[in-house]
Design an enzyme around this catalytic site. Structure first.
Site, PDB file in Angstrom:
ATOM      1  N   LYS A 165      27.223  39.098  40.528  1.00 66.11           N
ATOM      2  CA  LYS A 165      27.597  37.787  41.062  1.00 66.11           C
ATOM      3  C   LYS A 165      28.993  37.358  40.632  1.00 66.11           C
ATOM      4  CE  LYS A 165      25.258  36.354  43.412  1.00 66.11           C
ATOM      5  NZ  LYS A 165      25.065  36.774  44.843  1.00 66.11           N
ATOM      6  N   GLY A 166      29.828  38.349  40.329  1.00 64.72           N
ATOM      7  CA  GLY A 166      31.199  38.016  39.951  1.00 64.72           C
ATOM      8  C   GLY A 166      32.174  38.150  41.101  1.00 64.72           C
ATOM      9  N   GLY A 167      31.770  38.878  42.152  1.00 62.52           N
ATOM     10  CA  GLY A 167      32.647  39.128  43.294  1.00 62.52           C
ATOM     11  C   GLY A 167      32.884  40.616  43.511  1.00 62.52           C
ATOM     12  N   THR A 168      31.982  41.445  43.001  1.00 62.57           N
ATOM     13  CA  THR A 168      32.165  42.903  43.094  1.00 62.57           C
ATOM     14  C   THR A 168      32.086  43.395  44.535  1.00 62.57           C
ATOM     15  OG1 THR A 168      29.795  43.244  42.673  1.00 62.57           O
ATOM     16  CG2 THR A 168      31.278  43.269  40.777  1.00 62.57           C
ATOM     17  N   ARG A 169      31.202  42.825  45.325  1.00 62.42           N
ATOM     18  CA  ARG A 169      31.084  43.273  46.723  1.00 62.42           C
ATOM     19  C   ARG A 169      32.335  42.942  47.510  1.00 62.42           C
ATOM     20  NH1 ARG A 169      29.204  47.101  49.483  1.00 62.42           N
ATOM     21  NH2 ARG A 169      27.337  46.954  48.165  1.00 62.42           N
ATOM     22  N   ARG A 246      33.803  36.143  36.048  1.00 62.44           N
ATOM     23  CA  ARG A 246      33.784  34.802  36.628  1.00 62.44           C
ATOM     24  C   ARG A 246      33.295  33.825  35.574  1.00 62.44           C
ATOM     25  NH1 ARG A 246      29.734  33.693  41.745  1.00 62.44           N
ATOM     26  NH2 ARG A 246      30.466  31.603  42.370  1.00 62.44           N
ATOM     27  N   GLY A 372      27.742  33.652  49.359  1.00 57.38           N
ATOM     28  CA  GLY A 372      28.174  32.293  49.689  1.00 57.38           C
ATOM     29  C   GLY A 372      27.034  31.319  49.897  1.00 57.38           C
TER      30      GLY A 372
END
EC number: 2.8.2.-
Length: 420
Positions: A165-169, A246, A372
């Site tokens: 949930k840090g933005g890896t995708r 994050r 999101g």
């Protein structure tokens, strides 16, 4: 009368057998020179037939090589070239080869090999266009990072190891736009769940790469798996590691939101976050909170890898300035800065950037519905306590990485907003 007498005298003295041998020798010599005079007409059709036989051998499709496919060589031209090479091996003189080519050109009725070659030459433009469409790389293919069957499957040279949930995708999808990056779409979970299956199994999951391309994968749970650093180090000591971090409080809420969407019956965030809310005891054993203690997990990784092999991406800046963060990542991986601000479009509805191809007028490609999500409303007092809990760990993390992610400024801003 005198001449006749001398001839009669000569024949009488020379044995008839010797005279017969002499006459036979003259006849053989004459025949030899007669054959040599028509040597060319006997020789060339025979050698042309060798050339035709050579072409038939190369009709076997197994003779089509990778080099021929990559460079779009016409099969007819290739076969004709191979036939000429075979003919050259048969011929022992350069002038014979030249005369043979001339003979092929001047024959009134071309042989099968010449007709075949002419037919292939007429079909060559169509075959070249077909080969170009089959093996060329289009902008569309670069967008989804498709590669032909050629290449080699390799173990990854870079891994996005965290955090969940840090933005890896978002980072991985942006990297996959780069033509020199080949990445696995799904998370392999090799070093935490499937390690017993072996490196051969792991390698087979990887996409084929060509020379100059980087193989990558992402599994965010590696960062919090205690035995993952040692296992990755044993595979490749020089591997590059990327960690997207994050604000740990925001990350924990996002983590909880994801779980809530799958299990609506779970307790509230406030209940899970505390062992005793009255006493203010944070439950650091809850995975959603434990992941955010970055310094604790990084300490394990630094026992096996130097900081020079790690790159930390700010999850917040990846949203507000994706091109800036991507520039740093591309530099870290040794890639040319191809993914730029032209590849991003900010989606106000989702609240984060979407990918697009700058030359394409189609709609931007956004992440799925699982990204999101709207966060549930959390008690401001709980958020304040969590910020206070994470602050010493964040300071330690800043010191270890040499980067200040300024999460405390965000906490102060939230606190002021709550008071207002």
């Amino acid at each position: 009368m005198a001449l006749w007498s001398s001839t009669q005298l000569f024949t009488s003295k020379v044995p008839r057998k010797i005279l017969f041998m002499f006459t036979l020798s003259l006849s053989v010599t004459y025949l030899f020179y007669s054959l040599m005079s028509c040597y060319n007409s006997l020789q060339f059709p025979l050698q042309e037939n060798y050339a035709y036989q050579g072409r038939l051998v190369t009709d076997d499709p197994t003779f089509v090589t990778l080099r021929e496919k990559l460079y779009s060589v016409s099969p007819g031209l290739t076969e004709y070239t191979e036939a000429t090479a075979r003919f050259t091996a048969v011929s022992t003189a350069r002038d014979d080869e030249q005369r043979t080519v001339e003979w092929i050109r001047t024959q009134a009725s071309p042989t099968k090999s010449v007709v075949y070659y002419q037919q292939q030459q007429q079909q060559q433009p169509e075959k070249e266009e077909k080969a170009r469409q089959e093996f060329s790389t289009t902008d569309s293919e670069l967008g989804v990072n498709c590669t032909s069957d050629y290449g080699e499957k390799k173990l990854p040279q870079a891994i996005i190891i965290g955090v969940k949930k840090g933005g890896t995708r978002a980072l991985l999808e942006a990297l996959r736009v780069h033509p020199d990056v080949r990445a696995v779409g799904n998370e392999p979970h090799f070093f935490d769940r499937n390690y017993e299956k072996g490196l051969d199994w792991y390698r087979e999951l990887m996409p084929s790469t060509l020379e100059g391309q980087i193989t990558m994968e992402k599994t965010p749970s590696y960062f919090v798996t205690s035995h993952a650093p040692k296992r990755i180090h044993s595979m490749a000591r020089d591997i590059k590691l990327i960690i997207v971090v994050r604000n740990p409080v925001t990350r924990a809420i996002s983590d909880y939101t994801q779980t809530l969407s799958k299990k609506p019956e779970i307790p509230t965030f406030e209940v899970l976050a505390f062992k005793n809310r009255t006493l203010g005891l944070i439950d650091a054993s809850w995975s959603a909170l434990r992941i955010g203690i970055y310094a604790l997990h990084l300490e394990t990784w630094m026992q096996y890898f130097p900081l020079s092999q790690m790159h930390f991406v700010s999850g917040e800046r990846l949203i507000v300035d994706p091109a800036g963060e991507m520039a740093k990542v591309q530099d870290f991986l040794g890639l040319k800065r191809i993914v730029t601000d032209k590849h991003f479009y900010f989606n106000k509805t989702k609240g984060f950037p979407c990918l697009k191809k700058p030359e394409d007028s189609s709609m931007p490609r956004c992440l799925g519905k699982s990204k999101g999500r709207t966060h549930p409303k959390i008690d401001p007092d709980v958020i304040r306590r969590l910020h206070k809990f994470y602050k010493p760990f964040n300071m330690m993390f800043y010191q270890m990485t040499g980067q200040n992610f300024e999460w405390e400024l965000e906490a102060e801003h939230e606190h002021k907003s709550a008071q207002d």
